[in-house]
Design an enzyme around this catalytic site. Structure first.
Site, PDB file in Angstrom:
ATOM      1  N   ASP A   2      35.558  29.378 -37.337  1.00 26.22           N
ATOM      2  CA  ASP A   2      35.278  30.712 -36.814  1.00 26.22           C
ATOM      3  C   ASP A   2      33.889  31.198 -37.252  1.00 26.22           C
ATOM      4  OD1 ASP A   2      36.299  33.167 -35.521  1.00 26.22           O
ATOM      5  OD2 ASP A   2      35.981  33.987 -37.527  1.00 26.22           O
ATOM      6  N   LYS A  49      30.325  32.011 -35.213  1.00 28.38           N
ATOM      7  CA  LYS A  49      29.590  33.274 -35.309  1.00 28.38           C
ATOM      8  C   LYS A  49      28.115  33.052 -35.627  1.00 28.38           C
ATOM      9  CE  LYS A  49      33.558  36.096 -36.551  1.00 28.38           C
ATOM     10  NZ  LYS A  49      34.409  36.534 -37.641  1.00 28.38           N
TER      11      LYS A  49
END
Ligand code: ADP
Ligand code: ASP
Ligand code: MG
Length: 813
Positions: free
Chosen positions: A676, A680
């Site tokens: 994740d 980003k």
């Protein structure tokens, strides 16, 4: 004397006719009352005629329905004692009508003369019944057949009014009549040979105008089913408003371009006499309506109305042989005119290479063959191309007397249409500059009218139409926030946000008028079966202006549909990171679609939930700054985990708690493995202008191999229990050096990495609380002291508000 005309819907039902009586009872002046056929009757008579001529017996059914309808109107309006005379007269008229239709049936043909005769019964019957009703109500009324007053003659094959004879008839008759109300049928007239003729569809308005001009009436009142001439057809544009005052020319232009509320020829007779027209609503007689006069329109008003004509086709005549050759256009128009085809719009390219005309689509096949025939010689020699028709088009026109003295109106018109992905085929501006029109696809008309209306009339209230996919944690919060803020946004930001469609994984719900956000969940639960392809099709077919697709899911399948939305000028707002962290080619393709189709693609919540990280980055870059380094703690989930994990807890329990409180992705391994955060930092690097792939990012995992290799959530959680000692050792090591564990993402010198770090006291990251995020931007303008953005970086409410902020950005776009 006043002339009042009541249209088809005003006389459609007995209760409406009673309304007319109530309206006219209040007048003191004598009245000429012109009425249309009962609503829908003209269409039915025409249909009966064409069925009969096609030797289809079903015309009889129409005839008997019509007879029944007229007889029951009489029975409802006229007291029993007066009924028999009226009933038997109407029955005998129906006998004649039957004979006429039988004639068409047996011959298998209907001539224009016979068609006019048949259709004239609509007005004849309505006016007769209404006059008898008014008499029965003790009004001083009489019936006068307009065919005895209005005389037509043939001009170029068309019936036109012979005003000399008509005016003489009218002034003689009306001046002599001592009655208070003279009821006359609209629409019908007689030829000089004494045959019934008609004045064209919608022609009852014209009848009334002819009478008004002939007797110098002090006013012509057109009573209809809307409260005046509107800024746009109120049946297409809900926000349209009646125009209080408008000039003859503007009204004429609007009606020519489709504002059916007034039949275009109506204005001419009264204009020359300076008689005012008022358009009023039979069903709302106290409303002011629209006044049409000679006087100029009020200052400041530029665009007065928007109208449209559907069912248009374009015909283009082009070829090298047209340049510099005089007479080509003359021949082109002559051919069309000889075939009685009227040209609604003309444009010619300045190179003289082509002429393009807009005509009714009903005429197009005939037009193509006669034009090709007329230019056969040139076509054979390649000087002119065969004409190619384009169908399914419509004309949209902006109208206003004062448009000529204002710049930028056409620019505004075209950019509004462009922003809404309405393709403009042809543009025409009248030399009077009272009208700017363009030809667009028929199925874009509603969107175009509404977008233009919003731009020119709605004090900049902009409607945003949302289609929301995913109404779980984030989605539900988002809908709740919209519900709370709608009023504020409307009043303060002039944004009218409506949710038109929504879907979860099971069902979906659509409401063209906007879903009521007070009980969306109950309605959605019983909605139609969810289907992503159908959802997209519905969004496209609704074709609303300012449409926004909102993705609150974490689904790759949904992210794969963005290109379809953007390619149709539908903006996309998403908190789903998959698209922006997919292959660079896909990411840049989506961004380029957004630019090409003028549809913003916003994903602020991909990084730091509601924190304005991406927006700030965009502004830095746009203002010429350059990103040197990014250091960040971007995982609210991991921050939550490491802030709560210590030697008094177990790693498993903390992760479980984070999952239960909604701080992790549904699959917590995506957070804990670093995927994740990689996504980003990848997005931030890309938004800073770097062409990076996810595989270019170095991931230093802190999870043991065994946890990384698990196949599902259960296995994953079990592996956390197994490896508790490993996690405790990470904690102890950090504690020893008086540091805290933070999961840090870094982008420096074109390289990105993510991993767990021991952050010493005094570092910007050390005191990061709960699920907060922090980003340090080192740029050319902020080389030593970075720009810092810090705050809650996870959770449904802040993510929802980040999505909301993107929607508002689009609203202000
Ligand atoms: P009537 O039967 O009374 O003659 P029409 O149907 O001919 O009525 O005309 C009224 C209709 O015109 C309205 O119901 C509306 O749908 C349509 N219309 C189109 N454009 C406009 C406009 N700009 N303003 C008002 N009405 C319009
Ligand atoms: N009844 C005719 C029509 O429907 C004329 C009118 O209503 O103005 O066209
Ligand atoms: Mg009409």
């Amino acid at each position: 004397m006043k002339v009042l005309k009541f249209g088809g819907s005003s006389v459609a039902k007995p209760e409406n006719i009673i309304k007319i009586k109530n309206i006219i009872s209040k007048y003191n002046d004598p009245i000429i009352l012109v009425v249309s056929a009962l609503g829908g009757v003209t269409d039915l008579l025409l249909e009966a005629g064409s069925l009969a001529s096609a030797q289809d017996q079903s015309y009889k059914k129409i005839l008997s329905t019509l007879e029944e309808r007229h007889l029951s109107t009489i029975k409802e309006l006229i007291p029993v004692i007066g009924q028999s005379k009226v009933l038997s007269k109407v029955k005998s008229e129906f006998n004649i009508l039957e004979t006429l239709l039988e004639g068409a049936f047996f011959i298998g043909e209907i001539t224009p003369k016979l068609s006019d005769k048949i259709v004239s019964y609509g007005e004849l019957l309505s006016s007769y019944i209404i006059s008898e009703y008014l008499i029965s109500e003790k009004l001083d009324a009489e019936f006068k057949d307009s065919r005895e007053l209005i005389i037509t003659q043939k001009l170029n094959g068309k019936n036109v009014v012979n005003f000399t004879k008509t005016n003489a008839n009218c002034s003689a008759y009306f001046k002599a009549s001592k009655k208070k109300v003279i009821v006359c049928p609209g629409f019908i007239a007689t030829s000089e040979e004494g045959v019934s003729t008609t004045l064209g569809r919608g022609g009852s308005d014209y009848t009334a105008a002819i009478y008004a001009a002939a007797i110098d009436a002090n006013i012509l009142e057109i009573w209809t089913d809307v409260s005046g001439m509107y800024t746009a057809n109120p049946k297409m544009v809900k926000q349209a408003k009646a125009i209080p005052h408008i000039s003859y020319e503007e009204a004429m232009e609007l009606s020519h371009f489709g504002a059916k509320v007034l039949y275009p020829p109506t204005i001419q007779p009264v204009l020359s006499k300076g008689i005012s027209i008022v358009i009023k609503n039979t069903f709302s007689p106290d409303e002011e309506g629209t006044l049409i006069t000679k006087s100029k329109n009020e200052k400041g008003k530029t665009v007065r109305g928007i109208s449209h004509i559907g069912n248009i086709a374009l015909l283009s005549l082009e070829g090298p042989g047209m340049v510099g050759i005089p007479g080509i256009s003359k021949r082109f128009f002559e051919v069309l005119s000889q075939a009685d085809i009227s040209v609604v719009l003309i444009t010619q390219a300045s190179s003289e290479h082509s002429i393009c005309v807009g005509i009714s689509a009903n005429d197009v096949d005939k037009a193509v063959s006669i034009v090709n025939e007329a230019f056969e010689y040139e076509i054979e020699r390649g000087r002119i191309k065969q004409v190619i028709p384009e169908k399914d088009l419509a004309i949209v026109a902006l109208v206003g007397d004062n448009m000529k003295s204002h710049q930028g109106l056409s620019g505004k018109m075209f950019s509004t249409l462009g922003k809404n992905n309405v393709n403009i085929r042809v543009i025409a501006q009248g030399a009077s500059e009272r009208n700017i029109s363009c030809v667009i696809n028929e199925n874009d008309v509603k969107k175009a009218l509404n977008a233009l209306h919003e731009e020119f009339f709605e004090e900049n209230i902009k409607q945003l139409n949302l289609f929301v996919m995913g109404v779980g944690n984030v989605g539900a919060k988002f809908l709740e926030q919209i519900k709370e803020q709608r009023k504020f946004l409307k009043e303060n930001l002039k944004l009218n946000i409506r949710v038109i469609g929504m879907s979860n994984s099971r069902t979906m719900l659509f409401d063209e008028k906007g879903i009521d956000l007070n009980d969306w969940s109950t309605k959605l639960a019983v909605g139609q079966k969810a289907d992503k392809v159908k959802f997209l099709e519905l969004v496209n077919s609704l074709n609303f202006r300012n449409s926004i697709f909102v993705d609150n899911t974490a689904s790759e399948e949904v992210s794969n549909t963005y290109s379809e939305y953007l390619g149709n000028s539908i903006s996309v707002v998403t908190c789903n990171k998959i698209a922006c962290s997919s292959a660079f080619e896909n990411y840049s393709h989506l961004k380029s679609l957004a630019r090409t189709y003028n549809a913003p693609f916003l994903f602020e919540t991909n990084v730091g939930a509601g924190l304005p990280i991406i927006d700030t980055l965009k502004h830095l870059i746009a203002s010429g700054d350059k990103i040197l380094k990014i250091q960040a703690v971007l995982s609210g989930s991991l921050n939550f985990v490491f802030n709560n994990f210590n030697d008094q807890t177990t790693f498993h329990d903390v992760v479980k708690q984070a999952q239960e409180e909604g701080y992790t992705e549904p699959d917590p391994k995506i957070d804990l493995s670093g995927v994740d955060v990689m996504r980003k930092i990848l997005i931030l690097a890309r938004e800073s202008g770097n062409q990076l792939e996810i595989s270019d990012i170095t991931n230093n995992p802190f999870l043991p191999e065994e946890s990384l290799n698990t196949a599902n959530n259960d296995e994953f959680f079990a592996s956390l229990v197994q490896n508790e000692a490993h996690f405790q050792s990470l904690y102890t090591s950090a504690k020893k050096s008086d540091s805290k564990l933070k999961y840090v993402a870094q982008f420096d010198d074109g390289k990105a990495s993510v991993g767990l770090q021991e952050i010493p006291k005094g570092h910007d990251f050390y005191n990061l609380e709960g699920s907060d995020n922090i980003v340090l931007f080192y740029t050319e303008r902020y080389p030593n002291q970075p720009m810092i953005i810090k705050g809650a970086g996870a959770g449904a409410a802040v993510t929802a508000s980040g999505i909301f902020a993107d929607i508002i950005r689009i609203g202000n776009f």
